[in-house]
Each structure stands twice: as structure tokens, then as C-alpha cells.
Design a protein around this motif. Structure first.
Motif, short mmCIF file in Angstrom:
data_model
loop_
_atom_site.label_atom_id
_atom_site.label_comp_id
_atom_site.label_asym_id
_atom_site.label_seq_id
_atom_site.Cartn_x
_atom_site.Cartn_y
_atom_site.Cartn_z
N UNK A 1 0.83 -1.21 0.00
CA UNK A 1 0.00 0.00 0.00
C UNK A 1 0.86 1.26 0.00
N UNK A 2 1.90 1.28 0.84
CA UNK A 2 2.77 2.44 0.91
C UNK A 2 3.50 2.66 -0.41
N UNK A 3 4.04 1.58 -0.99
CA UNK A 3 4.76 1.69 -2.26
C UNK A 3 3.84 2.17 -3.38
N UNK A 4 2.62 1.66 -3.40
CA UNK A 4 1.66 2.10 -4.40
C UNK A 4 1.42 3.60 -4.31
N UNK A 5 1.14 4.08 -3.09
CA UNK A 5 0.81 5.49 -2.94
C UNK A 5 2.01 6.40 -3.22
N UNK A 6 3.20 5.95 -2.90
CA UNK A 6 4.39 6.73 -3.23
C UNK A 6 4.57 6.80 -4.74
N UNK A 7 4.42 5.67 -5.41
CA UNK A 7 4.55 5.65 -6.88
C UNK A 7 3.48 6.51 -7.53
N UNK A 8 2.25 6.37 -7.06
CA UNK A 8 1.15 7.15 -7.64
C UNK A 8 1.34 8.64 -7.37
N UNK A 9 2.01 8.98 -6.27
CA UNK A 9 2.25 10.38 -5.96
C UNK A 9 3.15 11.06 -6.99
N UNK A 10 3.99 10.27 -7.66
CA UNK A 10 4.81 10.84 -8.73
C UNK A 10 3.90 11.32 -9.86
N UNK A 11 2.84 10.55 -10.14
CA UNK A 11 1.90 10.94 -11.19
C UNK A 11 1.05 12.14 -10.79
N UNK A 12 0.66 12.20 -9.53
CA UNK A 12 -0.26 13.23 -9.08
C UNK A 12 0.47 14.43 -8.50
N UNK A 13 1.11 14.26 -7.34
CA UNK A 13 1.74 15.37 -6.63
C UNK A 13 2.86 16.02 -7.45
N UNK A 14 3.72 15.20 -8.06
CA UNK A 14 4.88 15.74 -8.79
C UNK A 14 4.50 16.39 -10.12
N UNK A 15 3.23 16.31 -10.49
CA UNK A 15 2.78 17.05 -11.67
C UNK A 15 1.86 18.20 -11.27
N UNK A 16 1.77 18.46 -9.96
CA UNK A 16 0.93 19.56 -9.48
C UNK A 16 1.75 20.61 -8.72
N UNK A 17 2.77 20.17 -8.00
CA UNK A 17 3.59 21.10 -7.22
C UNK A 17 5.06 20.76 -7.43
N UNK A 18 5.93 21.56 -6.84
CA UNK A 18 7.36 21.29 -6.89
C UNK A 18 8.12 22.33 -7.70
N UNK A 19 9.41 22.41 -7.45
CA UNK A 19 10.28 23.36 -8.17
C UNK A 19 10.56 22.83 -9.58
N UNK A 20 10.75 23.78 -10.51
CA UNK A 20 10.98 23.43 -11.90
C UNK A 20 12.23 24.16 -12.41
N UNK A 21 13.41 23.69 -12.02
CA UNK A 21 14.64 24.38 -12.44
C UNK A 21 15.03 24.11 -13.90
N UNK A 22 14.41 23.07 -14.52
CA UNK A 22 14.76 22.73 -15.89
C UNK A 22 13.55 22.87 -16.81
N UNK A 23 13.80 23.13 -18.07
CA UNK A 23 12.75 23.34 -19.05
C UNK A 23 12.10 22.01 -19.41
#
Length: 296
Positions: free
Chosen positions: A194-216
């Protein structure tokens, strides 16, 4: 409101999981359980990040046959779907990242708070229940042509059973009790998956909604530092979308990327070769400059 929405979406599930540990300590979890959970978590996680993602999807390096097979099996132990399907979905994601055709963009429904809430849910897990399936022959023909990888992919149910049974078997044998097997199954199998699933899915959701974008990049992929360890380096997501074939995602000082470290060890051992390590000139060319347009 957008920040509050994201905060609730991110923290509540993890707080519930963290709260379960002290509540269970002393009667429902042991050091053996935590050890099995940790070991199985990082075997499966690196199977996904190094195997399914950087190797099979993006060809960030070449692997000798035994390592190729081991990575396919290790990724299958994460219980995230057959390797061919996983790779096909992810290649499609990169082709249409955060645009029409992306199977799991959190911006699918728009940019208002209600639309973002719906989009985060979609990107996190709802997309997997969609009837529209990625054509595997179109997006992963190279894997389908490999009889061994095709067989491992078709044996997904078997590898799922193996993944779930390893912790209780070890827990039962070490403690020589059914209780030891049961608690090892709960923590080493169920909680771990369950933990691994939610961490992996967070890359799809959270990491495409927030976070720094130093590269184009042509999408909204961002770097989320607090997911770096649990995601084995995958949450340095902005660089990955700026340079998808790079074997290292955490390229700046202090960016932990255990997957890149293991690939380096595989290279030193002679198991991996032609590794596509990031080049300073290439990184500099992709760096965001003042005045550059924001893709968002």
C-alpha cells in the motif's frame, strides 16, 4: 485554497499510516516485521524505478541478460501491474505529458480547486480503472518481442503471490509461530504494498501539481524533495521530464537518488553498460533562465 487542497490530499493518508505504527508497537509489529517491510519495499521500489522505468521504458542504460531478467522480476514484486503494460502506459504518458492523451495528468479537468481535486484523484489512482487501455503493441513492441520478458509479464499473478508470501513465510519460520507469520504478512506484505503504491502514484499526481521546476520541460513536472527517499529518487521529476533518458534524476547538490547509485554499482560490476549519465553542458542548456516562459 489550492494549497490547502494539496496539503490535505498529501498528508492525511500518510498521517494515518504513521499513526498505525505507535498504536501497533508492542503487540502488532516487531523489528522483524519492520525489517521485512523495509527490505521488500526497497526491492520492489528499485525494481520499478531502475527496471520498469529507467531501463525498460527509457533505455537509460543497457543491461546484461541476467540483470534484465532480475529487474523485470523485482519490478513485478512491487505489484503495480505487468511490466509490458506498465511500460506502455508510461511511454504514452511521456508522449502526451499533461496534455490530451496523457493517461494520468492531474490537470485533466482544469485548474480550479474542484477540478484539481478531481484531477489529483484521477492521476493518483482512478485512471487505472478507466476502460481506455494503452495499446501495448504500439507503445511496447520491443518488450513483446522478448519471449522471457513477455513471459514474466504474463506471470504477474504468480509474482504477486510470491511478493505477498515472502514476508509471512520468513516471519513464520523465524518466530516459529502463526502470529509471527500473520504480523509479517500485515506489515511486510499489505502495508508495504500500500505504501509503495501510494508513493509511486504520488509521482503521477503530486509531482505534476507542485514542486520546483529548475529545468525546461513541456509539462508541469516538479521536484518534490520530501518524496525523494521513499521514491528512490523518482520525485526529482522535473529533470526527468526535461531529459527522460538520463539515468540520474537527482542531478543537483544534495538530491538523493538511490536508483542512480545502484545503476552506478551495476555499471562498476559490469552488469550495466552504455549508461546515459547527465552531461554538464546538456543540463546547462536545459536550465530555466530568468524571462523564460512558464509551461504552466
Amino acid at each position: 485554497m489550492e494549497q490547502v487542497t494539496l496539503l490535505l490530499f498529501i498528508t492525511i493518508p500518510f498521517l494515518a499510516l504513521v499513526a498505525a505504527v505507535p498504536l501497533a508497537w508492542g503487540w502488532g509489529v516487531s523489528w522483524l516485521d519492520l525489517g521485512l517491510m523495509t527490505a521488500m519495499y526497497f526491492i520492489g521500489c528499485h525494481g520499478i524505478t531502475i527496471g520498469f522505468h529507467r531501463y525498460f521504458t527509457h533505455s537509460s542504460f543497457k543491461a546484461k541478460r541476467p540483470l534484465r531478467i532480475a529487474l523485470a522480476v523485482a519490478g513485478s514484486l512491487a505489484v503495480e501491474g505487468p511490466v509490458v503494460r506498465w511500460v506502455a502506459d508510461h511511454r504514452r504518458h511521456h508522449k502526451f505529458s499533461d496534455a490530451e492523451g496523457d493517461p494520468h495528468s492531474p490537470w485533466r479537468y482544469g485548474e480550479t480547486v474542484p477540478a484539481l481535486m478531481k484531477g489529483l484523484w484521477w492521476a493518483h489512482m482512478a485512471w487505472m480503472f478507466d476502460r481506455e487501455k494503452t495499446p501495448q503493441h504500439k507503445y511496447a513492441p520491443d518488450l513483446i518481442k522478448d519471449p522471457v520478458i513477455r513471459r514474466i509479464s504474463r506471470q504477474f499473478v504468480l509474482w504477486t503471490a510470491v511478493s505477498l508470501l515472502i514476508p509471512p513465510v520468513i516471519g513464520g519460520l523465524v518466530t516459529w509461530s502463526w502470529q509471527g507469520a500473520l504480523t509479517a504478512f500485515f506489515w511486510g506484505s499489505l502495508v508495504r504494498v500500500a505504501l509503495l503504491h501510494h508513493v509511486t502514484w504520488s509521482i503521477n499526481s503530486i509531482c505534476h501539481a507542485v514542486g520546483k521546476r529548475p529545468f525546461k520541460s513541456r509539462d508541469r513536472s516538479g521536484n518534490v524533495w520530501w518524496l525523494a527517499v521513499l521514491s528512490c529518487g523518482e520525485s526529482w521529476h522535473n529533470l526527468h521530464h526535461a531529459d527522460p533518458t538520463s539515468a540520474r534524476h537527482g542531478v543537483q547538490r544534495g538530491q538523493i537518488d538511490s536508483s542512480a547509485r545502484l545503476i552506478r554499482w551495476f555499471e562498476l560490476a559490469g552488469w550495466a553498460y552504455d549508461v546515459r549519465w547527465p552531461q554538464a553542458k546538456r543540463l546547462e542548456a536545459k536550465r530555466v533562465r530568468p524571462g523564460d516562459a512558464d509551461p504552466a
